[in-house]
Enzyme design. Structure first.
Site, PDB file in Angstrom:
ATOM      1  N   TYR A 150       0.856  -1.185   0.000  1.00 21.64           N
ATOM      2  CA  TYR A 150       0.000   0.000   0.000  1.00 21.64           C
ATOM      3  C   TYR A 150       0.889   1.230   0.000  1.00 21.64           C
ATOM      4  O   TYR A 150       1.865   1.291   0.757  1.00 21.64           O
ATOM      5  CB  TYR A 150      -0.903   0.004   1.235  1.00 21.64           C
ATOM      6  CG  TYR A 150      -1.771   1.244   1.369  1.00 21.64           C
ATOM      7  CD1 TYR A 150      -2.819   1.484   0.470  1.00 21.64           C
ATOM      8  CD2 TYR A 150      -1.551   2.171   2.390  1.00 21.64           C
ATOM      9  CE1 TYR A 150      -3.619   2.617   0.599  1.00 21.64           C
ATOM     10  CE2 TYR A 150      -2.347   3.307   2.519  1.00 21.64           C
ATOM     11  CZ  TYR A 150      -3.379   3.518   1.620  1.00 21.64           C
ATOM     12  OH  TYR A 150      -4.174   4.648   1.747  1.00 21.64           O
ATOM     13  N   ASP A 245       9.208   2.866  -0.206  1.00 21.85           N
ATOM     14  CA  ASP A 245       8.174   3.560   0.558  1.00 21.85           C
ATOM     15  C   ASP A 245       8.318   3.109   2.014  1.00 21.85           C
ATOM     16  O   ASP A 245       7.887   2.029   2.394  1.00 21.85           O
ATOM     17  CB  ASP A 245       6.784   3.229   0.002  1.00 21.85           C
ATOM     18  CG  ASP A 245       5.674   3.924   0.783  1.00 21.85           C
ATOM     19  OD1 ASP A 245       5.992   4.661   1.749  1.00 21.85           O
ATOM     20  OD2 ASP A 245       4.498   3.733   0.425  1.00 21.85           O
ATOM     21  N   LYS A 273       4.060   8.808   9.034  1.00 16.46           N
ATOM     22  CA  LYS A 273       3.770   8.201  10.339  1.00 16.46           C
ATOM     23  C   LYS A 273       4.730   8.688  11.454  1.00 16.46           C
ATOM     24  O   LYS A 273       4.549   9.797  11.945  1.00 16.46           O
ATOM     25  CB  LYS A 273       3.725   6.677  10.203  1.00 16.46           C
ATOM     26  CG  LYS A 273       2.602   6.275   9.215  1.00 16.46           C
ATOM     27  CD  LYS A 273       2.167   4.852   9.253  1.00 16.46           C
ATOM     28  CE  LYS A 273       0.848   4.683   8.502  1.00 16.46           C
ATOM     29  NZ  LYS A 273       0.957   4.134   7.155  1.00 16.46           N
TER      30      LYS A 273
HETATM   31  C1  LIG Z   1       0.306   4.675   5.813  1.00 15.46           C
HETATM   32  C2  LIG Z   1       1.058   4.489   4.543  1.00 15.46           C
HETATM   33  C3  LIG Z   1       0.930   5.366   3.458  1.00 15.46           C
HETATM   34  C4  LIG Z   1      -0.080   6.479   3.447  1.00 15.46           C
HETATM   35  O1  LIG Z   1       0.179   7.428   4.440  1.00 15.46           O
HETATM   36  P1  LIG Z   1      -1.029   8.403   4.892  1.00 15.46           P
HETATM   37  O2  LIG Z   1      -0.368   9.311   5.882  1.00 15.46           O
HETATM   38  O3  LIG Z   1      -2.079   7.522   5.463  1.00 15.46           O
HETATM   39  O4  LIG Z   1      -1.479   9.119   3.687  1.00 15.46           O
HETATM   40  C5  LIG Z   1       1.741   5.178   2.360  1.00 15.46           C
HETATM   41  N1  LIG Z   1       2.620   4.171   2.317  1.00 15.46           N
HETATM   42  C6  LIG Z   1       2.781   3.309   3.327  1.00 15.46           C
HETATM   43  C7  LIG Z   1       3.803   2.232   3.236  1.00 15.46           C
HETATM   44  C8  LIG Z   1       1.986   3.429   4.471  1.00 15.46           C
HETATM   45  O5  LIG Z   1       2.113   2.544   5.451  1.00 15.46           O
END
Ligand SMILES: *Cc1c(COP(=O)(O)O)cnc(C)c1O
Length: 435
Positions: A150, A245, A273
């Protein structure tokens, strides 16, 4: 075995009924709606350390930790004080502040993978912007994404594997044009042959390969180190940027994330995060040559009214200062092991088809525990056991995120005693669902 009490949830239920009039599904982010577990969302009133309280004054030991950002737990005094003292000078200026420099210095001085960084306000925004940068820098349009990872909800990444053997993606959300989805090539995780084939087929068209180096949004799909290393090599050989990511794994498994943990150098990295200490911050970074393409230095446009917001920067500085202390990650990992080991032993003894998978302080409940799972199609799609366990845990005072595909987090605020108690509760809850 402790028996579970039944929660009083009447205040939360009333609030949820109202919220349904205001927000689609009653929530501002879909997973919160409790659709895949039983009951309705608990409305949280306060958090402190490793605990949260809901509007009916039920108390829980929290392993969701706001889905990862709260690596020091709730309401950490250092983070709290830094937020409050910063806020006394105003909430936002839309002009540079010293705090942006401080957070950047804290990160860049310890991170060998990136020379420059750009702050924005969410993980989604970071990934969306960094993807534009990858395309702008390489002049190529297609990207590789791995099924089960994701990357937030930007159009290019709300894409799933197409049908049959084609690698062209299909949009996984209404409203994403198929023409966008076609630019995203979707591959299975941990599958070197599929990767090689795809790169050959789309030679000179691929800007970047984006991956969660520790896929943790769809189970915890730990990749073989050899796969990640080969991915690095194939990207280098084919002028494809390797995009890690690290919105979950950054500052979580090590200060400089999975790149540091595995010793693999990505070309572009995104964070989110933990970086914001509980306030909305995202960031992307890369080597100088790549970052030189970002406006106002270069042609890739990206901006934000609240980017580098001083209060959010302050929270990030306070949190990352703690994370950067020697031994921080080792201690968290040891704590997590001490929590997971007795549960896995118990499950094994009893013959339950269940195992907790973990890395660093990230853990995931695998209800097909008898094999190592590295790609999303291997996950047991039947989440009934998780649903039952989730309820048994709530009734016993342990809060997990309301989806069996999501991971849990141990924070610095979870004491050894709390972890031992939680492990016992988890064993009791497993006994209850398998009895
Ligand atoms: C949580 C997450 C996102 C999205 O971040 P948001 O702050 O919710 O927009 C993108 N990539 C990864 C790997 C994530 O865990």
């Amino acid at each position: 075995m402790e028996t579970a009490s039944i929660l009083n949830e009447s205040t939360s239920q009333g609030l949820f009924e109202k919220a349904k009039n205001y927000f689609p599904g009653g929530v501002n982010s879909p997973v919160r709606a409790f659709k895949s577990v039983s009951g309705t969302p608990l409305f949280i009133k306060k958090g402190d350390g490793c605990r949260i309280w809901d509007e009916d004054d039920n108390e829980f030991i929290d392993y969701c930790c706001s889905w990862g950002p709260l690596i020091l737990g709730h309401n950490n005094p250092k983070v709290y004080n830094k937020i409050v003292s910063t806020l006394q000078n105003g909430a936002s200026f839309g002009a540079p502040t010293r705090l942006e420099n401080e957070l950047a210095e804290l990160i860049l001085s310890k991170n060998p993978f990136i020379d420059k960084i750009r702050f924005c306000s969410s993980g989604t925004e970071a990934v969306m912007s960094a993807l534009r940068l990858a395309r702008g820098f390489t002049g190529k349009d297609k990207i590789i994404k791995f099924e089960g990872c994701y990357h937030g909800h930007s159009d290019s990444l709300l894409v799933k594997a197409g049908s049959g053997l084609v690698t062209f993606g299909a949009s996984s959300s209404a409203g994403v044009p198929e023409s966008f989805a076609k630019e995203t090539l979707v591959l299975p995780l941990n599958d070197l042959e599929a990767l090689k084939k795809c790169v050959l087929e789309h030679k000179d068209q691929i800007a970047c390969a984006i991956i969660e180096p520790i896929p943790a949004n769809n189970g915890l799909l730990l990749q073989e180190l050899s796969f990640l290393k080969s991915l690095r090599e194939i990207c280098t050989e084919n002028n494809i940027l390797l995009f890690f990511d690290e919105v979950i794994s950054g500052f979580r498994v090590a200060f400089s994330g999975a790149a540091e943990h595995y010793g693999i150098t990505p070309d572009i990295v995104t964070y989110g995060k933990i970086i914001g200490g509980g306030l909305p911050v995202g960031a992307y970074g890369a080597k100088k040559e790549i970052m030189a393409c970002v406006s106002p230095d270069g042609p890739v446009y990206q901006a934000g009214t609240l980017s580098g917001n001083p209060v959010a920067m302050a929270a990030g500085i306070a949190q990352l200062t703690e994370c950067s202390k020697p031994g921080f990650y080792k201690e968290l990992e040891e704590k997590t092991k001490s929590f997971v080991a007795p549960i896995n032993e118990h499950a094994k003894e009893k013959g339950f088809d269940f195992e907790i998978v973990h890395i660093g302080s990230i853990f995931w409940l695998n209800f097909a525990g008898k094999k190592t799972i590295r790609s999303s199609e291997e996950i047991n799609p039947d989440m009934t056991d998780f649903k039952h366990l989730h309820r048994e845990l709530l009734n016993r005072g342990v809060y997990l995120g309301p989806s069996g595909y999501e991971v849990g987090f141990v924070s610095e605020a979870h004491s050894p005693e709390i972890l031992a108690k939680s492990a016992q509760i988890m064993c009791d809850a497993l006994d209850a669902i398998y009895k």
